[in-house]
Design an enzyme around this catalytic site. Structure first.
Site, short mmCIF file in Angstrom:
data_model
loop_
_atom_site.label_atom_id
_atom_site.label_comp_id
_atom_site.label_asym_id
_atom_site.label_seq_id
_atom_site.Cartn_x
_atom_site.Cartn_y
_atom_site.Cartn_z
N LYS A 493 36.00 37.39 22.79
CA LYS A 493 37.16 38.28 22.92
C LYS A 493 38.15 37.69 23.93
O LYS A 493 37.78 36.82 24.72
CB LYS A 493 36.68 39.65 23.39
CG LYS A 493 35.98 39.61 24.74
CD LYS A 493 35.26 40.90 25.05
CE LYS A 493 34.59 40.80 26.42
NZ LYS A 493 33.68 41.89 26.69
N TYR A 717 61.75 32.00 47.53
CA TYR A 717 62.34 33.33 47.60
C TYR A 717 62.03 34.05 48.92
O TYR A 717 60.92 33.94 49.44
CB TYR A 717 61.81 34.20 46.46
CG TYR A 717 62.40 33.86 45.12
CD1 TYR A 717 63.78 33.96 44.90
CD2 TYR A 717 61.59 33.45 44.07
CE1 TYR A 717 64.32 33.65 43.66
CE2 TYR A 717 62.13 33.14 42.83
CZ TYR A 717 63.51 33.24 42.63
OH TYR A 717 64.05 32.93 41.42
C1 LIG Z 1 32.57 41.59 27.39
C2 LIG Z 1 31.32 42.19 27.00
C3 LIG Z 1 30.09 41.52 27.22
C4 LIG Z 1 29.97 40.23 27.99
O1 LIG Z 1 29.95 40.46 29.35
P1 LIG Z 1 29.78 39.29 30.42
O2 LIG Z 1 29.64 39.96 31.72
O3 LIG Z 1 31.03 38.49 30.32
O4 LIG Z 1 28.60 38.51 30.01
C5 LIG Z 1 28.95 42.09 26.71
N1 LIG Z 1 28.98 43.25 26.04
C6 LIG Z 1 30.13 43.94 25.84
C7 LIG Z 1 30.10 45.23 25.11
C8 LIG Z 1 31.34 43.44 26.31
O5 LIG Z 1 32.45 44.11 26.11
#
Ligand SMILES: *Cc1c(COP(=O)(O)O)cnc(C)c1O
Length: 822
Positions: A493, A717
């Protein structure tokens, strides 16, 4: 090339054979250790290597179906009647024994190179300097490990006149094995820095271990400007009867003494050897290049060649690019650049990367220079190249060079030829390549970087480099924590936590993970369009994307009764059967998920009532898996999860997978893996428990301008960057619009430039930031690291008052991602 009957190999590696007479008599023409790399030879012998996380035995069945017939194994469970097996106690040892055996068949000189830095460059440069005079076999790229060295030495055959092999070690005990494999006559000890120090108690210990490579050598090339090196190496040479070929830039009494004069872009050197002077020049002016050039000069002397004849070649030495580079090209092309060398072995490696990165619908094109393989008649060489290209199903060949053009009739695939790069530039239509994966592979003198310039998208000064090797390394570390049957879902993701989508997903598919997870359906559609056929779960399925999800077989995470109902309703209007869906339960995060018994039983009822859907998994997410103080809470979450999944199992007539662990969970709760785990941040290099993960991303830019300002002047700035004394300021074209947190301004954050860490001065601007580089030698064009090997993402996150996740996902899309693979 190897050419030995199987029974002779079995004897050489002290193996027990399980094979027919006929199999024992057949000639083995190559060795493979990686199930994905096709051998260029017929009749390869597969060594099932076993590492802490990788077990080659698991690929045997697959390889048998692909026609591989000969195996070396250490686990007799895998013996079957479908193929010939040699059983040994340790397959890596056996590979080394075979290489040592082959090595002994040849008595041309072999140069062995080791040290902490510069091995590959010294090897490649020595090759470049000598290749016009001698036929040389050497390690492809930097194949210098316990496995890489024997594979390299197995390339020896009668057609060569010199071997040059580098050996790398990371732990005590390893060099002894490699010495037996290489058996060098001449040694070169390159720079002993502090790399790989962790397993050694002192520099002397590391030195002693490395020197083992030269135990039986006749001569040893070494720089003796460091007193520890000098005394240790002198004692070693004396004790082992090795003739020293020492050199120095300080001590004029040393056998070879170099005078070094650095110029703006090059260096002039004068070597004094046996009362004679030799002047030469190299097109570099950095310390390591100078040192490696001196090693090469000394090696030429040690090989009893007249240095005079080689002096002019030093001017032509080139940068050694050891890694493949994967870039976005124009016209929807992907470019894989490997313009360092071209021989059959490295071609085979590069083709496997092309295969891994090419989308299903993309044409696979190779732009290839003359192959520099000594020993084979050209028609045979190019007919082998043709076979290799056919084996990898390459659609189109663009051949550049005199030899490849002259042998065009060997190619039975769609091909076109050009005399040289100029001919290519004037005649080739770049619009003729679209939506293709293009491997650009040529030896250095063909100047293929110009082709890449022609085909690539506009170059940017700011890039995020992603190491695909590090990613695979991290994946394997996590795989090593899993029970054999546990499946692995990888979270891609948010643009794979900022590291890019398609390329990462393709690599993960190639590495055979079980599932990918995206946040929204659009991300999944992108992956499908790029040829990803792994199951993909959509964490946040929106109602108006259901049709897209049906079309692309994207599996929804159903997190509420309403959503279950809507999804089942929507799918009822289609004729799809048993579409995979997933249920999310809230066990304490209080974010998305079914929480009450009522919600769960209604949802399960809706699912079991429809034959259009099938529940593939039930999962939950931990709120504090990384925090010891929350372990009681985490355990409660596990308990609830087990109760809920049991409840669901009683109501569903088939089985489904259960998963609750994220990265920190995998690290900390190994017995809660259930049937699957979900790997996220760990893959991208961040560990909660100090796992030996590798950094995967390096955010880099280049200095646009350097200026000096006087005491009392200010930078940027609101005049926030004040200087007390005269200061030097470097302006770097990366700002908050690229994802650099503004909180890092005003000396809070740092950058790494020319081996020094320097502070960010003043406020960070939208597209720029300024560094105080008073303490460093800097000029426009110098590389700047914002995070990477020298500044960790975790460090940056702490300074910005956030977590590594936000830093990684915050790097904006306008920053080009460049993928590197060794
Ligand atoms: C993002 C996510 C993960 C992964 O989590 P990490 O801490 O990056 O390993 C696992 N399960 C769900 C539902 C997530 O949204």
């Amino acid at each position: 090339m190897l050419n030995l009957p199987l029974n002779q190999i079995a004897t050489a590696i002290y193996g027990k054979v399980n094979a027919t007479e006929e199999e024992l008599a057949s000639n083995i023409l190559g060795v493979i250790t990686d199930s994905r790399l096709h051998s260029t030879e017929k009749n390869p012998l597969f060594f099932a290597l076993q590492g802490p996380v990788h077990n080659g035995h698991h690929f045997i069945a697959d390889l048998i179906t692909k026609g591989v017939r000969y195996f070396v194994i250490s686990d007799k469970k895998f013996i079957s009647n479908d193929a010939a097996f040699i059983l040994v106690s340790d397959t890596t040892k056996a590979l080394q024994q075979l290489a040592a055996y082959v090595r002994q068949q040849f008595n041309y000189p072999v140069v062995g190179i080791t040290g902490s830095n510069g091995k590959t460059i010294a090897k490649e440069w020595l090759y470049d300097l000598l290749e016009h005079d001698l036929k040389i076999v050497r390690n492809p790229k930097s194949y210098n490990s316990q496995v890489g060295v024997p594979l390299s030495v197995l390339l020896m055959d009668r057609s060569y006149e010199l071997g040059i092999f580098e050996a790398g070690i990371s732990q005590p005990g390893e060099m002894q094995n490699l010495e037996k494999v290489i058996q060098p006559e001449l040694g070169i000890l390159t720079n002993i820095g502090d790399a790989h120090q962790e397993f050694f108690t002192s520099v002397e210990q590391k030195l002693d271990e490395k020197l083992l490579l030269f135990r039986n050598a006749k001569k040893l090339v070494c720089r003796i400007d460091d007193p520890i090196v000098e005394s240790t190496v002198k004692a070693f040479c004396h004790a082992n009867n090795v003739e020293p070929v020492f050199w120095s830039t300080k001590n004029k009494k040393t056998a070879i003494h170099f005078e070094v004069e650095k110029k703006a872009t090059n260096t002039e050197l004068v070597a004094r050897y046996k009362a004679k002077k030799y002047s030469f020049e190299i097109p570099f002016n950095d310390e390591s290049a100078i040192e490696n050039a001196c090693h090469c000069f000394a090696a030429i002397v040690a090989l009893e060649k007249d240095p005079e004849r080689f002096l002019s070649r030093f001017r032509q030495l080139q940068q050694v690019a050891m890694r493949l580079e994967i870039k976005q090209g124009n016209h929807q092309n992907i470019l894989i650049n490997d313009y360092y060398n071209s021989d059959l072995n490295s071609l085979s490696i590069a083709l496997s990367v092309l295969m891994q990165q090419a989308g299903e619908k993309q044409e696979k094109v190779i732009i290839l220079s003359d192959i520099q393989q000594t020993g084979l008649p050209l028609p045979e060489l190019y007919s082998r190249v043709n076979n290799l290209l056919k084996k990898w199903r390459i659609d189109r060949l663009v051949g550049i060079g005199k030899d490849i053009s002259a042998n065009r009739e060997q190619f039975k695939i769609n091909s076109e030829f050009y005399r040289d790069i100029l001919d290519f530039e004037s005649r080739f239509s770049r619009y003729s390549i679209q939506n293709s994966a293009i491997l650009i592979k040529g030896a250095r003198q063909f100047r293929f970087e110009r082709i890449s310039g022609l085909l690539q998208q506009k170059a940017h000064q700011t890039v995020l480099e992603i190491s695909l090797n590090a990613l695979v390394h991290n994946l394997n570390i996590f795989r090593g924590l899993l029970k054999p049957k546990t499946k692995i879902m990888v979270m891609v993701k948010a643009f794979s936590y900022g590291s890019g989508d398609v390329e990462i997903a393709r690599l993960l598919q190639f590495q055979k993970v079980d599932y990918l997870a995206v946040a929204v359906a659009d991300e999944g559609v992108q992956l499908r369009k790029a040829g990803i056929h792994l199951p993909i779960i959509v964490m946040n399925p929106e109602r108006d994307s259901f049709q897209n999800m049906f079309d692309h077989r994207l599996e929804p995470n159903l997190y509420s009764t309403d959503l279950v109902k809507e999804f089942v309703d929507a799918i009822s209007t289609t004729n799809i059967l048993e579409f995979p869906v997933h249920l999310k339960i809230d066990t304490g995060m209080n974010r998305l998920g079914l929480k009450t018994d009522a919600e769960i039983s209604t949802s399960v009822g809706l699912l079991t009532n429809s034959n259009r859907v099938k529940l593939h998994s039930v999962f939950s997410h931990l709120a504090g898996s990384d925090d010891e103080n929350l372990d009681d809470y985490t355990r409660e979450q596990f308990e609830r999860f087990e109760q809920f999944t049991k409840f669901i199992a009683e109501r569903i007539p088939y089985s489904f997978d259960r998963h609750i662990l994220n990265s920190a969970g995998i690290e900390r709760f190994p017995n809660k893996q259930f049937e699957m785990v979900r790997l996220g941040i760990g893959l991208y290099g961040v560990s909660q428990t100090g796992l030996p993960l590798e950094n995967i991303g390096t955010l880099k830019s280049t200095v646009s301008q350097v200026k000096t300002i006087q005491s009392g002047e200010t930078v940027g700035y609101n005049r926030k960057g004040e200087v007390k004394d005269e200061s030097k300021i470097a302006i770097v074209p990366i700002g908050y619009a690229d994802g650099i947190d503004r909180k890092l301004g005003n000396k809070n954050g740092t950058a790494f430039i020319n081996s020094k860490t320097v502070p960010i001065i003043g406020n960070i601007c939208m597209d720029m930031l300024m560094l105080d580089v008073s303490a460093v030698k800097v000029e426009a064009g110098d590389r700047v690291e914002l995070f990477g090997p020298n500044i960790t993402v975790t460090e940056v996150a702490e300074k910005a008052g956030t977590i590594p996740y936000e830093i990684l996902t915050g790097i904006s899309q306008r920053v080009k991602r460049v993928y590197l693979q060794e």
